[in-house]
Write a protein that holds these residues in place. Structure first.
Motif, mmCIF file in Angstrom:
data_model
loop_
_atom_site.group_PDB
_atom_site.id
_atom_site.type_symbol
_atom_site.label_atom_id
_atom_site.label_comp_id
_atom_site.label_asym_id
_atom_site.label_seq_id
_atom_site.Cartn_x
_atom_site.Cartn_y
_atom_site.Cartn_z
ATOM 1 N N THR A 94 0.831 -1.209 0.000
ATOM 2 C CA THR A 94 0.000 0.000 0.000
ATOM 3 C C THR A 94 0.861 1.254 0.000
ATOM 4 N N ILE A 95 1.909 1.254 0.818
ATOM 5 C CA ILE A 95 2.812 2.415 0.877
ATOM 6 C C ILE A 95 3.492 2.623 -0.470
ATOM 7 N N PHE A 96 4.024 1.554 -1.044
ATOM 8 C CA PHE A 96 4.726 1.698 -2.317
ATOM 9 C C PHE A 96 3.795 2.047 -3.467
ATOM 10 N N ALA A 97 2.570 1.573 -3.413
ATOM 11 C CA ALA A 97 1.607 1.913 -4.472
ATOM 12 C C ALA A 97 1.241 3.384 -4.407
ATOM 13 N N GLY A 98 1.062 3.903 -3.190
ATOM 14 C CA GLY A 98 0.648 5.296 -3.024
ATOM 15 C C GLY A 98 1.784 6.291 -3.129
ATOM 16 N N ALA A 99 2.960 5.896 -2.687
ATOM 17 C CA ALA A 99 4.109 6.798 -2.684
ATOM 18 C C ALA A 99 5.372 5.976 -2.910
ATOM 19 N N PRO A 100 5.630 5.611 -4.157
ATOM 20 C CA PRO A 100 6.740 4.698 -4.439
ATOM 21 C C PRO A 100 8.114 5.200 -4.016
ATOM 22 N N THR A 101 8.301 6.498 -3.877
ATOM 23 C CA THR A 101 9.612 7.008 -3.468
ATOM 24 C C THR A 101 9.627 7.432 -2.001
ATOM 25 N N ALA A 102 8.596 7.072 -1.242
ATOM 26 C CA ALA A 102 8.518 7.491 0.159
ATOM 27 C C ALA A 102 9.644 6.901 0.995
ATOM 28 N N VAL A 103 10.038 5.690 0.691
ATOM 29 C CA VAL A 103 11.076 5.035 1.484
ATOM 30 C C VAL A 103 12.433 5.185 0.825
ATOM 31 N N SER A 104 12.504 4.916 -0.449
ATOM 32 C CA SER A 104 13.774 4.989 -1.169
ATOM 33 C C SER A 104 13.481 5.051 -2.659
ATOM 34 N N PRO A 105 14.271 5.816 -3.400
ATOM 35 C CA PRO A 105 14.069 5.830 -4.851
ATOM 36 C C PRO A 105 14.593 4.558 -5.521
ATOM 37 N N ASP A 106 15.371 3.754 -4.778
ATOM 38 C CA ASP A 106 15.917 2.527 -5.346
ATOM 39 C C ASP A 106 14.841 1.450 -5.379
ATOM 40 N N PRO A 107 14.868 0.612 -6.401
ATOM 41 C CA PRO A 107 13.902 -0.500 -6.447
ATOM 42 C C PRO A 107 14.095 -1.423 -5.249
ATOM 43 N N ILE A 108 13.009 -1.999 -4.793
ATOM 44 C CA ILE A 108 13.067 -2.902 -3.654
ATOM 45 C C ILE A 108 13.144 -4.339 -4.152
ATOM 46 N N ASP A 109 13.952 -5.122 -3.475
ATOM 47 C CA ASP A 109 14.014 -6.550 -3.758
ATOM 48 C C ASP A 109 12.943 -7.199 -2.886
ATOM 49 N N LEU A 110 11.753 -7.378 -3.462
ATOM 50 C CA LEU A 110 10.616 -7.855 -2.683
ATOM 51 C C LEU A 110 10.865 -9.237 -2.102
ATOM 52 N N ALA A 111 11.529 -10.104 -2.832
ATOM 53 C CA ALA A 111 11.817 -11.446 -2.313
ATOM 54 C C ALA A 111 12.713 -11.358 -1.075
ATOM 55 N N ALA A 112 13.717 -10.489 -1.119
ATOM 56 C CA ALA A 112 14.600 -10.325 0.039
ATOM 57 C C ALA A 112 13.830 -9.716 1.204
ATOM 58 N N HIS A 113 12.925 -8.785 0.910
ATOM 59 C CA HIS A 113 12.134 -8.176 1.973
ATOM 60 C C HIS A 113 11.211 -9.204 2.621
ATOM 61 N N ILE A 114 10.576 -10.025 1.820
ATOM 62 C CA ILE A 114 9.705 -11.067 2.370
ATOM 63 C C ILE A 114 10.520 -12.015 3.240
ATOM 64 N N ASP A 115 11.705 -12.396 2.768
ATOM 65 C CA ASP A 115 12.564 -13.281 3.554
ATOM 66 C C ASP A 115 12.935 -12.639 4.886
ATOM 67 N N LEU A 116 13.275 -11.345 4.863
ATOM 68 C CA LEU A 116 13.602 -10.636 6.096
ATOM 69 C C LEU A 116 12.396 -10.597 7.029
ATOM 70 N N GLU A 117 11.226 -10.268 6.505
ATOM 71 C CA GLU A 117 10.014 -10.225 7.327
ATOM 72 C C GLU A 117 9.729 -11.585 7.950
ATOM 73 N N VAL A 118 9.893 -12.642 7.173
ATOM 74 C CA VAL A 118 9.652 -13.996 7.694
ATOM 75 C C VAL A 118 10.614 -14.290 8.839
ATOM 76 N N ARG A 119 11.881 -13.947 8.654
ATOM 77 C CA ARG A 119 12.861 -14.201 9.714
ATOM 78 C C ARG A 119 12.554 -13.391 10.971
ATOM 79 N N ILE A 120 12.182 -12.126 10.809
ATOM 80 C CA ILE A 120 11.844 -11.282 11.958
ATOM 81 C C ILE A 120 10.634 -11.841 12.689
ATOM 82 N N LEU A 121 9.575 -12.141 11.951
ATOM 83 C CA LEU A 121 8.353 -12.624 12.589
ATOM 84 C C LEU A 121 8.526 -14.013 13.186
ATOM 85 N N THR A 122 9.342 -14.849 12.556
ATOM 86 C CA THR A 122 9.616 -16.172 13.126
ATOM 87 C C THR A 122 10.375 -16.025 14.442
#
Length: 100
Positions: free
Chosen positions: A60-88
Protein backbone atom coordinates in the motif's frame (compact mmCIF):
# COMPACT_ATOMS: atom_id res chain seq x y z
CA UNK A 1 -15.04 -15.44 8.92
CA UNK A 2 -13.16 -18.69 8.41
CA UNK A 3 -16.21 -20.42 7.00
CA UNK A 4 -15.80 -23.32 4.65
CA UNK A 5 -17.91 -23.43 1.56
CA UNK A 6 -21.14 -25.22 2.27
CA UNK A 7 -24.53 -25.20 0.59
CA UNK A 8 -24.62 -22.34 -1.93
CA UNK A 9 -27.98 -20.61 -1.86
CA UNK A 10 -29.22 -17.07 -2.47
CA UNK A 11 -30.14 -15.64 0.94
CA UNK A 12 -30.29 -11.94 0.02
CA UNK A 13 -34.05 -11.86 0.60
CA UNK A 14 -33.34 -12.65 4.28
CA UNK A 15 -29.86 -11.12 4.65
CA UNK A 16 -28.98 -8.33 2.18
CA UNK A 17 -25.38 -8.39 3.49
CA UNK A 18 -24.91 -12.14 3.02
CA UNK A 19 -21.43 -13.44 2.19
CA UNK A 20 -20.64 -14.13 -1.46
CA UNK A 21 -21.60 -17.81 -1.42
CA UNK A 22 -24.96 -16.85 0.10
CA UNK A 23 -25.79 -14.40 -2.71
CA UNK A 24 -26.56 -14.75 -6.38
CA UNK A 25 -23.04 -13.56 -7.31
CA UNK A 26 -20.27 -15.29 -9.20
CA UNK A 27 -17.71 -16.86 -6.86
CA UNK A 28 -14.08 -16.19 -7.69
CA UNK A 29 -11.71 -18.86 -6.38
CA UNK A 30 -8.89 -17.44 -4.29
CA UNK A 31 -6.26 -18.38 -1.76
CA UNK A 32 -5.62 -16.21 1.25
CA UNK A 33 -2.01 -14.97 1.40
CA UNK A 34 -1.63 -16.15 5.00
CA UNK A 35 -2.48 -19.70 3.92
CA UNK A 36 0.19 -19.59 1.22
CA UNK A 37 2.79 -18.24 3.68
CA UNK A 38 1.85 -20.90 6.23
CA UNK A 39 2.51 -23.65 3.71
CA UNK A 40 5.51 -22.17 1.89
CA UNK A 41 7.45 -20.96 4.94
CA UNK A 42 6.01 -23.41 7.50
CA UNK A 43 4.81 -20.58 9.72
CA UNK A 44 2.14 -20.84 12.36
CA UNK A 45 -1.14 -19.16 11.43
CA UNK A 46 -0.64 -16.13 13.70
CA UNK A 47 2.83 -15.35 12.31
CA UNK A 48 1.61 -15.82 8.72
CA UNK A 49 -1.29 -13.44 9.39
CA UNK A 50 1.04 -10.80 10.86
CA UNK A 51 3.38 -11.14 7.90
CA UNK A 52 0.45 -10.81 5.50
CA UNK A 53 -0.68 -7.61 7.23
CA UNK A 54 2.84 -6.16 7.09
CA UNK A 55 3.23 -7.05 3.40
CA UNK A 56 -0.14 -5.49 2.58
CA UNK A 57 0.96 -2.32 4.38
CA UNK A 58 4.23 -2.32 2.44
CA UNK A 59 2.49 -2.74 -0.91
CA UNK A 60 0.00 0.00 0.00
CA UNK A 61 2.81 2.41 0.88
CA UNK A 62 4.73 1.70 -2.32
CA UNK A 63 1.61 1.91 -4.47
CA UNK A 64 0.65 5.30 -3.02
CA UNK A 65 4.11 6.80 -2.68
CA UNK A 66 6.74 4.70 -4.44
CA UNK A 67 9.61 7.01 -3.47
CA UNK A 68 8.52 7.49 0.16
CA UNK A 69 11.08 5.03 1.48
CA UNK A 70 13.77 4.99 -1.17
CA UNK A 71 14.07 5.83 -4.85
CA UNK A 72 15.92 2.53 -5.35
CA UNK A 73 13.90 -0.50 -6.45
CA UNK A 74 13.07 -2.90 -3.65
CA UNK A 75 14.01 -6.55 -3.76
CA UNK A 76 10.62 -7.86 -2.68
CA UNK A 77 11.82 -11.45 -2.31
CA UNK A 78 14.60 -10.32 0.04
CA UNK A 79 12.13 -8.18 1.97
CA UNK A 80 9.70 -11.07 2.37
CA UNK A 81 12.56 -13.28 3.55
CA UNK A 82 13.60 -10.64 6.10
CA UNK A 83 10.01 -10.22 7.33
CA UNK A 84 9.65 -14.00 7.69
CA UNK A 85 12.86 -14.20 9.71
CA UNK A 86 11.84 -11.28 11.96
CA UNK A 87 8.35 -12.62 12.59
CA UNK A 88 9.62 -16.17 13.13
CA UNK A 89 12.09 -14.88 15.72
CA UNK A 90 9.29 -12.92 17.42
CA UNK A 91 7.02 -15.97 17.39
CA UNK A 92 9.80 -18.15 18.85
CA UNK A 93 10.49 -15.56 21.53
CA UNK A 94 6.78 -15.36 22.35
CA UNK A 95 6.54 -19.15 22.57
CA UNK A 96 9.53 -19.26 24.92
CA UNK A 97 8.04 -16.50 27.11
CA UNK A 98 4.73 -18.33 27.37
CA UNK A 99 6.40 -21.63 28.26
CA UNK A 100 8.29 -20.15 31.22
Amino acid sequence: MGERLGHVINMTDIDPNARAYRRNDELTPHTDPADVLTEQYRLDARTAYLLTERLIALVTIFAGAPTAVSPDPIDLAAHIDLEVRILTALANESAQDSST
